[in-house]
Design a protein around this motif. Structure first.
Motif, PDB file in Angstrom:
ATOM      1  N   SER A   3      -7.187 -25.496 -18.278  1.00 47.98           N
ATOM      2  CA  SER A   3      -6.558 -26.808 -18.379  1.00 47.98           C
ATOM      3  C   SER A   3      -7.626 -27.885 -18.209  1.00 47.98           C
ATOM      4  O   SER A   3      -8.661 -27.639 -17.607  1.00 47.98           O
ATOM      5  CB  SER A   3      -5.474 -26.943 -17.317  1.00 47.98           C
ATOM      6  N   PRO A   4      -7.379 -29.071 -18.737  1.00 49.50           N
ATOM      7  CA  PRO A   4      -8.389 -30.121 -18.642  1.00 49.50           C
ATOM      8  C   PRO A   4      -8.587 -30.585 -17.209  1.00 49.50           C
ATOM      9  O   PRO A   4      -7.609 -30.743 -16.465  1.00 49.50           O
ATOM     10  CB  PRO A   4      -7.806 -31.258 -19.478  1.00 49.50           C
ATOM     11  N   ILE A  60      -6.520 -33.657 -16.301  1.00 46.35           N
ATOM     12  CA  ILE A  60      -5.127 -33.444 -15.891  1.00 46.35           C
ATOM     13  C   ILE A  60      -5.084 -32.867 -14.485  1.00 46.35           C
ATOM     14  O   ILE A  60      -4.217 -33.207 -13.685  1.00 46.35           O
ATOM     15  CB  ILE A  60      -4.413 -32.510 -16.889  1.00 46.35           C
ATOM     16  N   GLN A  61      -6.042 -31.996 -14.171  1.00 44.57           N
ATOM     17  CA  GLN A  61      -6.094 -31.437 -12.818  1.00 44.57           C
ATOM     18  C   GLN A  61      -6.256 -32.540 -11.781  1.00 44.57           C
ATOM     19  O   GLN A  61      -5.615 -32.524 -10.733  1.00 44.57           O
ATOM     20  CB  GLN A  61      -7.251 -30.447 -12.690  1.00 44.57           C
ATOM     21  N   PHE A  90      -1.435 -36.931  -7.561  1.00 43.96           N
ATOM     22  CA  PHE A  90      -0.024 -37.213  -7.310  1.00 43.96           C
ATOM     23  C   PHE A  90       0.584 -36.195  -6.364  1.00 43.96           C
ATOM     24  O   PHE A  90       1.505 -36.514  -5.604  1.00 43.96           O
ATOM     25  CB  PHE A  90       0.743 -37.302  -8.630  1.00 43.96           C
ATOM     26  N   LEU A  91       0.060 -34.971  -6.390  1.00 43.39           N
ATOM     27  CA  LEU A  91       0.498 -33.969  -5.419  1.00 43.39           C
ATOM     28  C   LEU A  91       0.161 -34.424  -3.999  1.00 43.39           C
ATOM     29  O   LEU A  91       0.997 -34.373  -3.093  1.00 43.39           O
ATOM     30  CB  LEU A  91      -0.188 -32.629  -5.720  1.00 43.39           C
ATOM     31  N   PHE A 123       2.797 -34.322 -14.417  1.00 46.08           N
ATOM     32  CA  PHE A 123       1.459 -33.784 -14.652  1.00 46.08           C
ATOM     33  C   PHE A 123       1.441 -32.268 -14.537  1.00 46.08           C
ATOM     34  O   PHE A 123       0.635 -31.619 -15.204  1.00 46.08           O
ATOM     35  CB  PHE A 123       0.443 -34.449 -13.724  1.00 46.08           C
ATOM     36  N   LEU A 124       2.338 -31.707 -13.745  1.00 42.82           N
ATOM     37  CA  LEU A 124       2.454 -30.251 -13.706  1.00 42.82           C
ATOM     38  C   LEU A 124       2.878 -29.745 -15.081  1.00 42.82           C
ATOM     39  O   LEU A 124       2.334 -28.759 -15.598  1.00 42.82           O
ATOM     40  CB  LEU A 124       3.477 -29.832 -12.646  1.00 42.82           C
ATOM     41  N   MET A 173       3.995 -36.256 -10.138  1.00 45.16           N
ATOM     42  CA  MET A 173       3.450 -34.931  -9.876  1.00 45.16           C
ATOM     43  C   MET A 173       4.035 -33.897 -10.838  1.00 45.16           C
ATOM     44  O   MET A 173       3.322 -33.081 -11.406  1.00 45.16           O
ATOM     45  CB  MET A 173       3.793 -34.570  -8.443  1.00 45.16           C
ATOM     46  N   LEU A 217       2.293 -31.198 -17.922  1.00 48.13           N
ATOM     47  CA  LEU A 217       1.136 -31.327 -18.817  1.00 48.13           C
ATOM     48  C   LEU A 217       0.168 -30.173 -18.606  1.00 48.13           C
ATOM     49  O   LEU A 217      -0.383 -29.618 -19.556  1.00 48.13           O
ATOM     50  CB  LEU A 217       0.410 -32.646 -18.572  1.00 48.13           C
ATOM     51  N   LEU A 218      -0.034 -29.832 -17.316  1.00 51.10           N
ATOM     52  CA  LEU A 218      -0.931 -28.729 -16.987  1.00 51.10           C
ATOM     53  C   LEU A 218      -0.455 -27.447 -17.667  1.00 51.10           C
ATOM     54  O   LEU A 218      -1.239 -26.723 -18.277  1.00 51.10           O
ATOM     55  CB  LEU A 218      -0.942 -28.556 -15.466  1.00 51.10           C
ATOM     56  N   ALA A 240       2.371 -37.207  -2.923  1.00 49.12           N
ATOM     57  CA  ALA A 240       3.691 -36.712  -2.532  1.00 49.12           C
ATOM     58  C   ALA A 240       3.635 -36.055  -1.152  1.00 49.12           C
ATOM     59  O   ALA A 240       4.540 -36.220  -0.334  1.00 49.12           O
ATOM     60  CB  ALA A 240       4.200 -35.737  -3.579  1.00 49.12           C
ATOM     61  N   PHE A 300      -5.366 -35.716 -12.095  1.00 51.02           N
ATOM     62  CA  PHE A 300      -4.127 -36.478 -12.019  1.00 51.02           C
ATOM     63  C   PHE A 300      -3.088 -35.728 -11.203  1.00 51.02           C
ATOM     64  O   PHE A 300      -2.460 -36.279 -10.299  1.00 51.02           O
ATOM     65  CB  PHE A 300      -3.569 -36.733 -13.419  1.00 51.02           C
ATOM     66  N   PHE A 301      -2.931 -34.446 -11.533  1.00 45.32           N
ATOM     67  CA  PHE A 301      -1.920 -33.649 -10.845  1.00 45.32           C
ATOM     68  C   PHE A 301      -2.220 -33.591  -9.358  1.00 45.32           C
ATOM     69  O   PHE A 301      -1.344 -33.831  -8.521  1.00 45.32           O
ATOM     70  CB  PHE A 301      -1.856 -32.244 -11.444  1.00 45.32           C
TER      71      PHE A 301
END
Lengths: 268, 309
Positions: A86-87, A90-91, A97-98, B268-269, B265, B271-272, A101, A93-94
């Motif tokens: 995966s890019p 994106i990792q 936001f993780l 983006f998950l 979150m 998208l992943l 949260a 970003f994820f």
């Protein structure tokens, strides 16, 4: 304002020391060189720490992938696939936001949504996955004769791994690992473009370069400066890894030694 | 500058797909989700997935063509052409590519506007670079100031594709250059012995045989290209990253029928997972292409395939 004053004001700007306000008009070349250089501190921070910590996880992942234990093998395979498949963008970003949260769940996670820790964790896992694949490849091509010789000497288990398998693996993987290191330093430029905020405009080199490009509408000055900085870092890595490569290959005759070969670096 | 002209938020109609979506507040969980995932803005998200696939579909062949041109130029017997090819290959190494992405978009944009300015407004006497400003006459603006929104978006996408193609073209040129040199020398010597011209040698012997050497590098490049597509976001295109951030953010009941907390979150998950799926499919397909290409080649894999048959 002389260039020395600029250096005193902005030299450590990326860490929050010195002048608070970024230059807003009449940008001088000196300001651009100093600020982008100041941003390089972050790139080097991320690169060095991720590489050092990633090295150990990479070894573990490679050994896991090569092991006969199906659980370990699947775990390592999955880890490597997720982070290589995966890019990185994106990792980032994820992960950001993780962490945001998780911050709501417990104050323990407060530091994680800041770049210095959160982005470092992502880079650490990412480089561990890429280097793990490199190390796995090297592990597969350890000469059979070396292992047989180890058996003949009565080496087994940890001693065999520590003294024969691991050094040979490193020796074989080193040229590719050098490229991975260069590649990782380039990837550090993504941090501040992917969610992680640059608090009080404390960003990395690309953050300042794009700041100048946006303000001056002239990409022909800041980006070449950035490029020169990165070429310097690349040369530094090549020199440092070249020394290690010499040490790893010191027992071999000249023409059998693995050549350091600079491959084009792609983004991830 | 197309960036400045970008609309803040396209107002997309909120016509529902399902008939029961008229009053989302009263719905159960599954129905609410079905309605939520088919709102106009989600449709824009799905369209932007299409944009990514479109970008891949356009960029891959274009950068392959650039790469082929670059590699052929680097092998040329004409010195300036060879220098050009080698410079093109060398240029993209050693510098973070994301810097190129940021650089090329502005540089290309300004280059186009500069050329149009010179052609369309020859009697313009002010300098184009006024300190920190880049000023061209109104007729040379790209797209024109009064152009509709879709023109601005298409122009932005076009610049993005060109940037991707230029950068990946250089990578592909490097791979193809290596592949051309990997074709066994004996093959070329045989061709020369048969009296083929330089051009014939190139097109009939070298090019058909180089692909098997180029494929590992090219498939690696494809993977990298797939993983580079989220950078569209940095180029100012409203892509999946843009929509994931937009849609995932917390929504209050005042502005939407579907209020929810911070869901970025989960977006983006998704998208992943999308990218992992794309990688997984690519791996499968490329393995088959490799098997097909090694057929009948003078390589270890080709020999193994011959023996197995």
């Amino acid at each position: 304002m002389s260039c020395w004053e600029t250096l005193a004001d902005y030299g450590l700007r990326s860490l929050g020391y010195g002048e608070r306000l970024l230059p807003r008009s009449d940008f001088t070349l000196c300001q651009q060189v100093v600020l982008i250089g100041s941003g390089m501190i972050w790139n080097i921070y991320f690169g060095v720490l991720a590489l050092l910590s990633g090295f150990f996880l990479a070894t573990a992942a490679a050994v896991g992938k090569a092991s006969t234990n199906p659980v370990l093998q699947r775990l390592s395979n999955g880890f490597i696939f997720v982070f290589r498949g995966s890019p990185l963008f994106i990792q980032f970003f994820f992960a950001y936001f993780l962490f945001v949260a998780l911050k709501g769940v417990s104050p323990v996670f407060d530091a994680f949504s800041a770049a210095w820790l959160g982005a470092l964790i992502v880079l650490f896992l990412n480089t561990a996955a890429y280097s793990g694949e490199i190390f796995y490849g090297a592990l597969q091509s350890v000469p059979k004769g070396d292992m047989e010789a180890a058996d003949a000497y009565g080496l087994a288990g940890w001693a065999r791994f520590r003294r024969i398998t691991w050094p040979t693996m490193l020796r074989l993987a080193w040229p590719a690992y050098t490229n991975e290191a260069i590649f990782l330093f380039h990837a550090t430029t993504l941090v501040y473009f992917s969610g992680f905020p640059a608090l009080q405009q404390r960003g990395d080199a690309l953050y300042y370069a794009s700041y100048f490009a946006d303000k001056t509408f002239n990409p022909f000055v800041p980006y070449p400066i950035l490029a020169i900085y990165f070429i310097l870092v690349t040369l530094g890595i090549l020199a440092l890894f070249g020394l290690v490569n010499r040490r790893l290959n010191r027992h071999l005759p000249q023409e059998q030694r693995a050549r350091m070969k600079f491959r084009p670096n792609l983004l991830r | 500058m197309y960036r400045a002209a970008r609309a803040t938020d396209a107002s997309i109609g909120t016509t529902a797909i399902f008939s029961f979506c008229t009053d989302p507040g009263t719905l159960g969980d599954a129905a609410w989700m079905a309605c939520y995932l088919t709102t106009g803005k989600h449709m824009a998200l799905y369209w932007s997935v299409g944009t990514v696939l479109l970008l891949l579909a356009i960029t891959a062949p274009v950068s392959l063509a650039f790469g082929f041109g670059g590699a052929a130029a680097a092998r040329s017997s004409v010195a300036p052409l060879r220098w050009f090819g080698k410079t093109y290959i060398a240029l993209v190494r050693g510098v973070p590519d994301i810097a190129y992405f940021l650089f090329f978009v502005i540089a290309l944009d300004q280059a186009f506007e500069y050329v149009r300015h010179k052609v369309k407004c020859p009697d313009w006497d002010q300098p184009i670079r006024q300190g920190n400003d880049f000023v061209v006459c109104a007729a040379a603006k790209l797209p024109l100031g009064n152009a509709p929104q879709w023109m601005h978006e298409t122009y932005g996408f076009f610049l993005a594709v060109l940037t991707f193609a230029l950068v990946f073209g250089a990578f592909a040129a490097n791979v193809l250059y290596g592949a051309m040199r990997a074709v066994p020398r004996a093959q070329m010597e045989t061709a020369e012995a048969y009296g083929l011209t330089r051009r014939q040698c190139f097109w009939r012997i070298l090019v058909p045989q180089m692909w098997v050497f180029a494929l590992p590098g090219l498939s690696n490049l494809w993977m990298v290209l797939v993983k580079a597509t989220p950078l569209l976001f940095l180029l100012g295109v409203e892509d999946i990253v843009y929509w994931a951030r937009e849609l995932g953010g917390a929504k209050t009941p005042r502005f939407t029928d579907y209020p929810h907390g911070d869901w970025r979150m989960w977006y983006f998950l998704a998208l992943l997972v999308f990218y992992l799926f794309l990688t997984w499919v690519s791996e499968r397909v490329l393995a088959r292409v490799m098997a097909r290409l090694t057929h009948g080649q003078a390589t270890v894999a080709g020999e193994a395939a011959r023996k197995a048959a």
